[in-house]
Structure formats: C-alpha cells, structure tokens
Design a protein around this motif. Structure first.
Motif, PDB file in Angstrom:
ATOM      1  N   ALA A 120      -1.062  16.977  -5.886  1.00 30.53           N
ATOM      2  CA  ALA A 120      -1.417  15.389  -5.625  1.00 30.53           C
ATOM      3  C   ALA A 120      -2.515  14.935  -6.499  1.00 30.53           C
ATOM      4  CB  ALA A 120      -1.832  15.375  -4.090  1.00 30.53           C
ATOM      5  N   PRO A 121      -3.533  15.903  -7.087  1.00 27.80           N
ATOM      6  CA  PRO A 121      -4.534  15.156  -7.805  1.00 27.80           C
ATOM      7  C   PRO A 121      -3.909  14.925  -9.351  1.00 27.80           C
ATOM      8  CG  PRO A 121      -5.348  16.835  -6.564  1.00 27.80           C
ATOM      9  CD  PRO A 121      -4.039  17.116  -6.341  1.00 27.80           C
ATOM     10  N   ALA A 122      -2.864  15.940  -9.765  1.00 28.40           N
ATOM     11  CA  ALA A 122      -2.316  15.571 -10.977  1.00 28.40           C
ATOM     12  C   ALA A 122      -1.569  14.285 -11.116  1.00 28.40           C
ATOM     13  CB  ALA A 122      -1.537  16.890 -11.557  1.00 28.40           C
ATOM     14  N   LEU A 123      -1.482  13.426  -9.938  1.00 29.40           N
ATOM     15  CA  LEU A 123      -0.511  12.103 -10.199  1.00 29.40           C
ATOM     16  C   LEU A 123      -1.315  11.187 -10.592  1.00 29.40           C
ATOM     17  CD1 LEU A 123       1.359  12.469  -6.884  1.00 29.40           C
ATOM     18  CD2 LEU A 123       2.202  13.355  -8.973  1.00 29.40           C
ATOM     19  N   ALA A 124      -2.701  11.351 -10.714  1.00 35.04           N
ATOM     20  CA  ALA A 124      -3.550  10.079 -10.877  1.00 35.04           C
ATOM     21  C   ALA A 124      -3.165   9.305 -12.236  1.00 35.04           C
ATOM     22  CB  ALA A 124      -5.010  10.169 -10.880  1.00 35.04           C
ATOM     23  N   ASP A 125      -3.159  10.280 -13.401  1.00 39.49           N
ATOM     24  CA  ASP A 125      -3.075  10.075 -14.592  1.00 39.49           C
ATOM     25  C   ASP A 125      -1.443   9.431 -15.182  1.00 39.49           C
ATOM     26  OD1 ASP A 125      -4.465   9.710 -17.476  1.00 39.49           O
ATOM     27  OD2 ASP A 125      -2.827  10.950 -17.968  1.00 39.49           O
ATOM     28  N   PRO A 126      -0.648  10.165 -14.846  1.00 39.49           N
ATOM     29  CA  PRO A 126       0.691   9.523 -15.078  1.00 39.49           C
ATOM     30  C   PRO A 126       1.121   8.282 -14.118  1.00 39.49           C
ATOM     31  CG  PRO A 126       0.848  11.784 -13.814  1.00 39.49           C
ATOM     32  CD  PRO A 126      -0.509  11.534 -14.417  1.00 39.49           C
ATOM     33  N   ALA A 127       0.347   8.035 -13.107  1.00 41.05           N
ATOM     34  CA  ALA A 127       0.702   6.809 -12.223  1.00 41.05           C
ATOM     35  C   ALA A 127      -0.141   5.567 -13.121  1.00 41.05           C
ATOM     36  CB  ALA A 127      -0.226   7.068 -10.992  1.00 41.05           C
ATOM     37  N   LEU A 128      -0.920   5.882 -13.821  1.00 46.69           N
ATOM     38  CA  LEU A 128      -1.304   4.797 -14.726  1.00 46.69           C
ATOM     39  C   LEU A 128      -0.217   4.306 -15.690  1.00 46.69           C
ATOM     40  CD1 LEU A 128      -5.029   5.693 -15.740  1.00 46.69           C
ATOM     41  CD2 LEU A 128      -4.116   4.152 -13.773  1.00 46.69           C
ATOM     42  N   ASP A 129       0.308   5.423 -16.141  1.00 48.72           N
ATOM     43  CA  ASP A 129       1.533   4.963 -17.064  1.00 48.72           C
ATOM     44  C   ASP A 129       2.735   4.305 -16.365  1.00 48.72           C
ATOM     45  OD1 ASP A 129       0.233   6.001 -19.369  1.00 48.72           O
ATOM     46  OD2 ASP A 129       0.971   8.037 -19.232  1.00 48.72           O
ATOM     47  N   ALA A 130       2.884   5.013 -15.309  1.00 51.01           N
ATOM     48  CA  ALA A 130       3.992   4.399 -14.243  1.00 51.01           C
ATOM     49  C   ALA A 130       3.728   3.044 -13.922  1.00 51.01           C
ATOM     50  CB  ALA A 130       4.192   5.181 -13.092  1.00 51.01           C
ATOM     51  N   LEU A 131       2.494   2.663 -13.887  1.00 53.37           N
ATOM     52  CA  LEU A 131       2.001   1.096 -13.355  1.00 53.37           C
ATOM     53  C   LEU A 131       2.370   0.344 -14.641  1.00 53.37           C
ATOM     54  CD1 LEU A 131      -1.170   1.312 -11.566  1.00 53.37           C
ATOM     55  CD2 LEU A 131       0.828   0.394 -10.607  1.00 53.37           C
ATOM     56  N   SER A 132       1.934   0.995 -15.631  1.00 49.07           N
ATOM     57  CA  SER A 132       2.052   0.011 -17.148  1.00 49.07           C
ATOM     58  C   SER A 132       3.687  -0.255 -17.335  1.00 49.07           C
ATOM     59  CB  SER A 132       1.624   0.685 -18.133  1.00 49.07           C
ATOM     60  OG  SER A 132       1.740  -0.062 -19.289  1.00 49.07           O
ATOM     61  N   ASP A 133       4.441   0.823 -16.950  1.00 54.66           N
ATOM     62  CA  ASP A 133       5.841   0.943 -17.373  1.00 54.66           C
ATOM     63  C   ASP A 133       6.526  -0.360 -16.490  1.00 54.66           C
ATOM     64  OD1 ASP A 133       5.344   2.458 -19.125  1.00 54.66           O
ATOM     65  OD2 ASP A 133       6.243   4.261 -18.318  1.00 54.66           O
ATOM     66  N   VAL A 134       6.139  -0.049 -14.921  1.00 53.55           N
ATOM     67  CA  VAL A 134       7.130  -0.805 -14.189  1.00 53.55           C
ATOM     68  C   VAL A 134       6.623  -2.161 -13.985  1.00 53.55           C
ATOM     69  CG1 VAL A 134       7.524  -1.220 -11.644  1.00 53.55           C
ATOM     70  CG2 VAL A 134       7.364   1.193 -12.867  1.00 53.55           C
TER      71      VAL A 134
ATOM     72  N   VAL B 169       0.960  -1.102  -0.163  1.00 47.69           N
ATOM     73  CA  VAL B 169      -0.134  -0.133  -0.178  1.00 47.69           C
ATOM     74  C   VAL B 169       0.809   1.223  -0.051  1.00 47.69           C
ATOM     75  CG1 VAL B 169      -1.691   1.352   1.239  1.00 47.69           C
ATOM     76  CG2 VAL B 169      -1.757  -1.248   1.027  1.00 47.69           C
ATOM     77  N   ILE B 170       0.620   2.008  -0.902  1.00 48.10           N
ATOM     78  CA  ILE B 170       1.724   3.299  -1.290  1.00 48.10           C
ATOM     79  C   ILE B 170       0.865   4.468  -1.091  1.00 48.10           C
ATOM     80  CG2 ILE B 170       3.321   4.435  -2.663  1.00 48.10           C
ATOM     81  CD1 ILE B 170       3.443   1.409  -3.820  1.00 48.10           C
ATOM     82  N   VAL B 171       1.165   5.715  -0.594  1.00 43.21           N
ATOM     83  CA  VAL B 171       0.710   6.951  -0.679  1.00 43.21           C
ATOM     84  C   VAL B 171       1.691   7.870  -1.244  1.00 43.21           C
ATOM     85  CG1 VAL B 171      -0.479   8.697   0.587  1.00 43.21           C
ATOM     86  CG2 VAL B 171      -1.165   6.481   1.356  1.00 43.21           C
ATOM     87  N   ALA B 172       1.443   8.264  -2.320  1.00 47.31           N
ATOM     88  CA  ALA B 172       2.536   9.151  -3.057  1.00 47.31           C
ATOM     89  C   ALA B 172       1.944  10.643  -3.121  1.00 47.31           C
ATOM     90  CB  ALA B 172       2.842   8.720  -4.276  1.00 47.31           C
ATOM     91  N   VAL B 173       2.767  11.595  -2.676  1.00 52.14           N
ATOM     92  CA  VAL B 173       2.391  12.925  -2.944  1.00 52.14           C
ATOM     93  C   VAL B 173       3.643  13.804  -3.526  1.00 52.14           C
ATOM     94  CG1 VAL B 173       1.302  13.109  -0.663  1.00 52.14           C
ATOM     95  CG2 VAL B 173       3.737  13.596  -0.580  1.00 52.14           C
TER      96      VAL B 173
ATOM     97  N   CYS C  51      -5.789   5.389  -6.527  1.00 49.31           N
ATOM     98  CA  CYS C  51      -6.928   6.042  -6.035  1.00 49.31           C
ATOM     99  C   CYS C  51      -6.602   7.507  -5.463  1.00 49.31           C
ATOM    100  CB  CYS C  51      -7.456   5.066  -4.778  1.00 49.31           C
ATOM    101  SG  CYS C  51      -9.094   5.681  -4.040  1.00 49.31           S
ATOM    102  N   PRO C  52      -6.956   8.615  -5.836  1.00 48.44           N
ATOM    103  CA  PRO C  52      -6.593   9.917  -5.465  1.00 48.44           C
ATOM    104  C   PRO C  52      -7.367   9.940  -3.900  1.00 48.44           C
ATOM    105  CG  PRO C  52      -7.505  10.402  -7.758  1.00 48.44           C
ATOM    106  CD  PRO C  52      -7.632   8.846  -7.077  1.00 48.44           C
ATOM    107  N   ARG C  53      -6.797  10.421  -2.809  1.00 45.56           N
ATOM    108  CA  ARG C  53      -7.132  10.666  -1.519  1.00 45.56           C
ATOM    109  C   ARG C  53      -6.620  11.846  -1.022  1.00 45.56           C
ATOM    110  NH1 ARG C  53     -11.116   7.851   0.267  1.00 45.56           N
ATOM    111  NH2 ARG C  53     -10.288   7.848   2.338  1.00 45.56           N
ATOM    112  N   PRO C  54      -7.473  12.238   0.035  1.00 41.57           N
ATOM    113  CA  PRO C  54      -6.842  13.658   0.709  1.00 41.57           C
ATOM    114  C   PRO C  54      -5.516  13.881   1.178  1.00 41.57           C
ATOM    115  CG  PRO C  54      -9.181  13.088   1.402  1.00 41.57           C
ATOM    116  CD  PRO C  54      -8.581  11.968   0.764  1.00 41.57           C
ATOM    117  N   GLY C  55      -4.998  12.711   1.394  1.00 39.80           N
ATOM    118  CA  GLY C  55      -3.584  12.479   2.076  1.00 39.80           C
ATOM    119  C   GLY C  55      -2.727  12.224   0.895  1.00 39.80           C
ATOM    120  N   GLY C  56      -3.111  12.014  -0.253  1.00 39.51           N
ATOM    121  CA  GLY C  56      -2.284  11.731  -1.530  1.00 39.51           C
ATOM    122  C   GLY C  56      -2.504  10.714  -2.229  1.00 39.51           C
ATOM    123  N   LEU C  57      -1.861  10.512  -3.439  1.00 38.53           N
ATOM    124  CA  LEU C  57      -2.362   9.342  -4.264  1.00 38.53           C
ATOM    125  C   LEU C  57      -1.979   7.831  -3.709  1.00 38.53           C
ATOM    126  CD1 LEU C  57      -3.566   8.954  -7.315  1.00 38.53           C
ATOM    127  CD2 LEU C  57      -1.058   8.538  -7.811  1.00 38.53           C
ATOM    128  N   LEU C  58      -3.277   7.160  -3.564  1.00 42.15           N
ATOM    129  CA  LEU C  58      -2.951   5.751  -3.098  1.00 42.15           C
ATOM    130  C   LEU C  58      -2.890   4.925  -4.281  1.00 42.15           C
ATOM    131  CD1 LEU C  58      -3.511   3.545  -0.658  1.00 42.15           C
ATOM    132  CD2 LEU C  58      -5.712   4.173  -1.119  1.00 42.15           C
TER     133      LEU C  58
END
Length: 529
Positions: free
Chosen positions: A329-343, A318-322, A356-363
């Motif tokens: 933080a909200p702008a991380l969701a779309d590139p995170a999908l590409d990062a998932l695919s790449d990694v 379980v990772i929370v990224a900021v 999952c975007p959350r108040p504390g960061g991208l989950l």
C-alpha cells in the motif's frame, strides 16, 4: 547549410566553369567522385559531383545522351569533365542533354586535378560539421537558458527556432500540453496517434511524409514516460536530432522536477488531511476543536483544511485503494500522482485532489464527476504499478463528511476491482429506511449536552463515551486505548452520565448513545439528502 554546385564553382583555388544546366546550380553536393565507368549509377547514392575524363563514354551519340540521363535520374548533383588528349571537346549531345535536364555540366580547367576538387568538397563538409556543432552548442545553451526562464514552453520555442520545426509536448497518454507555435495544428493528431503505437516504456518514431518529417520520442529516465516530444519539420538532419535529444533531456528534467514538487505539495496536503481524519477518529467535531485544558486540541479541523489546502467544489468522491499483495500500500502514493495526471488531464484540478497514505490503504479525494473518476484511476494505477489494485469508494457532500466517507470506503477496499457504496443494494435499503433529518435531530438531542460541556470545559466526554462503548463497555480497555488511568476514565464516564442524564449501566441508555455516535457511519455521507 548544404553545399551547392554554385558554392563549388565559387571555391577559391579551383578552376571550374559552367557549360550548361544553370537551373541546377542549387543542387546539393554531398560528395565529389571520380569514375570512368560506362554506367556508374549502381555505385552512386545521389548528391555526387561526378568527375570524368570521358574514358567510359559510349561511342554513339545516343549512348552518350543516355549516359547523362542516367546520372540525372540517379540524383547526381553535377557532371564535370577534364579535357585532355583523350577528350579534347565535350560532345554536343552531352551539353544539350544536360541543359534539357537542368543537370549542371562543368569543365575542370587549368591546373586543377580531380583530387583537389574532392579535397575541397571534403574540407567544406568537415568545416560545416564544425560550424554545425558550434551552432548546435549555441542552440543547446539557448534551450538551457529558456528552460530556466520559461520552462517547457521556452524549451519548445528555442528548439523550434534553431531547427526550423514545429514542436509539441504531449502528456504520458499522448494528449497535447504545450506547443510552438501555440494553438492546435492538424499534425498534433498524427503525433498523438504515433504515441499510441509506441507500446514500450521507451520509444521513438520517425514518420516521413515526403515534404515533412514527424519525429516523436519519449521523455524520462526511468519507469514509464513522463511525456512525449514531437517535432515536425522539413528533415531530420544530424543537428536536428542532436537538439531534439537535448530538448528531450531538458524537458525530462523539467517534468521530473515538476513531479517531485507536485509530490511534495501532495505530501503536505496529505499531512493536513491525515490530521483532520485522526482528530475525527478521536471523536472531535469535524468543524471545531475543544478548548481549554483536559483534552488535546487537534492541530487541524475540517474547516481549517479548506483554509490551508485548495479544494475542488463539493461533492467529492472518496477512494481508498489497496494492493492485493501484502505490504504494497505505501508504494502506491507516487504512481497515484501519475495516475491522477493521466486520468484527470487538468493540472489545475489535479492540484486540488488529495493523495494520502493511510493505515487502511491509499486515500484519494477527487471531485465527484459523471462518470466517476475512481474506476479509471484504479485501472491506471494498476497499469503503472503492475499490481492487482482494489478500491472502495464513497461520496461526500462536503468537507465535513470526508471522514465518514473514508470509513465506508475502507470497509469496501480489498475486494475485486472498484466498489462504490452507491452500487451496493444493502446501503440503498438502509438509506431508504432512515430519515437523514430525523437521524441528525436524534444525534443532536442525545449528544448536545456532552458536546456543549466539552466546549465549555475543554473536556473529552464525547471521545470517552464513544471509546467506552467501542470497547464493549470495558473501562480498563477504554482507558488503555485513550492512554489515561482507569480512575480518570471512570471519572469522565460519571461526569458524562450526570451531564446527559443517562446511566451507562443500562443497555437502553448505552444503545441510545451508541446510535447517536454511530448513525452517520450507517448511512454513507454521499447518500444523505
């Protein structure tokens, strides 16, 4: 289809005969050119049908033989003579040298002027260009149909059939995805290496191997490449380049569409996960919801999460990224999908992860692997966004522990780079000091009466007690947080005291309840045994 010397000999309205060099009838004729220079080689590019009346021929037999040798060495397609009063007969050394070198030696006879030959060759090339454009248009339509019916593989197959090339689709990091013919080929490694040499956001490369040409170009319209198209064939003719560009556009559209569909699917999964986490934050049991009246039942629970959303087998990371820049933080969701695919490199596994975007960061919830995926995901996300990304992480043995793992990961987000709970010594000391089974039994003994009451009567005693303790034993503050009247809050607390046999006015009783409600937060879920 190239024009050959044999095609020129077969053209109607031209009176041309072959004198020698039959072995060269398959030579490609790029142009027909008239010259009377003694040495026209510096002015030629290869593939010419050279026509002359012999004004520039050397006087000696050896010089005339060397004249033919120079033309052959320069890549001329053929040598044609027109006999007139200046040259009534082609010298024998020219005929012998042409026959020896396999250079077609032609005689333009009758009433065929040189300009007629030039015009015929030019007209053939113009007509061939039109024919090629028609073939290219037909191939483009075939690729479009293939894209609708079979997706990326259909595009690659149609491109290969109409260019006589082998084709390959690579992911953004240069890993082979789909190919035609199917299966690994030695040149796939060369294509992946070429992708690694292209450092810009957009790029292409052509590598000429002599008998084969490798062409690689990026896919996408904006931002980082969505992937790479590679072709390997005999040449890069104009129609091959046109069709490759068309295929690249179709593949880019296909990849962008897949990305958007993937984003929608992940958004739906994120909404379900958020509902589960929000329910957990209100103190609901992770695997069941209260029934009856008096408390709103959560829409989703951890049990329903597994039913609705495909998930990888446990355990999880379980990772929370900021972004260490305010408001990113909200702008991380779309590139995170590409990062998932790449990694991750596995589309099927990627679909089971959570973004999952959350108040504390991208989950992000991903399978727990060795080594962990988190460091590579954070690094890739930083590369794609150009931001300084920080992340906290925690393990979870099953779905029910995700909510607790999120709280631990959120507490660590914001520091430098990637930090996992297991890498922090204080947590290790706390884990060793507490017996997980004993902690569970203690919490069950203290909270069991309240939970059973909530299940029977649809109440919210667990939520109310937890909120009251979190608010420093302030009835007014707890009521405001839960959105109820303070008298309602007092009534709930009185019922809780009666049910559990404890006095919330006593510090020891409050401590027991607070420990029972909070001990799971002290020990990271992935460390419990």
């Amino acid at each position: 289809m190239p024009l050959t010397v044999a095609d020129v000999l077969a053209m109607p309205m031209l009176e041309i005969s072959l004198l020698a060099g039959r072995d060269g009838l398959g030579n490609h004729v790029r142009w027909a050119h008239v010259t009377e220079l003694a040495d026209p080689v510096p002015w030629l590019r290869g593939g010419e049908l050279v026509m002359t009346v012999g004004l520039g021929l050397p006087a000696s037999a050896r010089g005339r033989a060397e004249y033919v040798e120079r033309l052959s060495g320069a890549g001329c397609a053929a040598l044609a003579f027109a006999l007139d009063e200046h040259l009534t007969e082609i010298p024998p050394e020219i005929v012998e040298t042409a026959a020896r070198l396999g250079l077609p030696l032609l005689e333009v006879t009758g009433r065929t002027p040189f300009v007629a030959v030039t015009e015929a060759v030019a007209r053939w090339h113009a007509d061939e260009r039109v024919r090629g454009e028609r073939r290219a248009a037909a191939a483009q339509e075939a690729m479009a149909r293939a894209a609708l019916r079979h997706g990326s593989l259909g595009i690659l197959r149609a491109l290969a059939e109409h260019t006589d090339c082998e084709t390959l689709l690579l992911d953004p990091r240069g890993r082979p995805r789909v190919s035609h013919p199917e299966g690994a080929r030695p040149w796939h490694a060369e294509a992946a290496a070429a992708v690694g040499q292209l450092t810009g956001p957009r790029g292409s490369m052509v590598i000429d191997k002599g008998d084969r040409v490798l062409q690689v170009q990026s896919l996408g319209f904006t931002g980082p490449p969505r992937g790479w198209l590679a072709l390997r064939g005999a040449s890069t003719e104009w129609h091959t380049r046109i069709l490759a560009n068309q295929a690249a556009s179709l593949l880019a559209i296909e990849l962008v569409g897949l990305h958007r569909a993937r984003a929608r699917a992940h958004a739906q999964r994120a909404a379900v996960l958020s509902a589960v986490l929000d329910s957990s934050a209100l103190g609901c049991a992770p695997d069941r919801a209260p029934t009856g009246t008096g408390a709103a039942a959560p829409l989703f629970t951890a049990g329903r999460l597994a039913e609705i959303c495909p998930m990888p087998p446990p355990p999880y990371e379980v990772i929370v990224a900021v972004a260490r820049t305010e408001g990113e933080a909200p702008a991380l969701a779309d590139p995170a999908l590409d990062a998932l695919s790449d990694v991750m490199g596995d589309p099927a596994a990627e679909e089971t992860a959570f973004v999952c975007p959350r108040p504390g960061g991208l989950l992000l919830v991903v399978p727990q692997t060795d080594p962990r995926l988190g460091p590579a995901l954070v690094e890739r996300l930083g590369t794609l966004t150009g931001l300084d990304i920080s992340a906290g992480a925690c393990g979870a043995r099953d779905i029910g522990e995700i909510a607790s793992a999120v709280r631990h990961a959120t507490a660590l987000a914001g520091g430098p780079g990637y930090t996992h709970v297991d890498d922090l010594e204080p947590w290790a000391l706390l884990r060793d000091a507490l017996d997980p089974e004993g902690v569970a039994r203690f919490a069950d003994v203290v909270l069991k009466p309240l939970r059973e009451h909530d299940l029977r009567h649809g109440g919210a005693l667990v939520t109310s007690v937890r909120t009251f303790l979190d608010c420093g034993a302030s009835v007014e503050a707890a009521a405001r947080r839960l959105g109820v009247h303070r008298n309602t809050m007092r009534a709930r607390l009185q019922t809780a005291e009666r049910v559990c046999g404890r006095d919330l006015g006593k510090a020891r009783d409050r401590l027991e309840l607070w420990l029972a409600l909070s001990l799971e937060e002290f020990v990271p879920p992935g460390r419990r045994s």
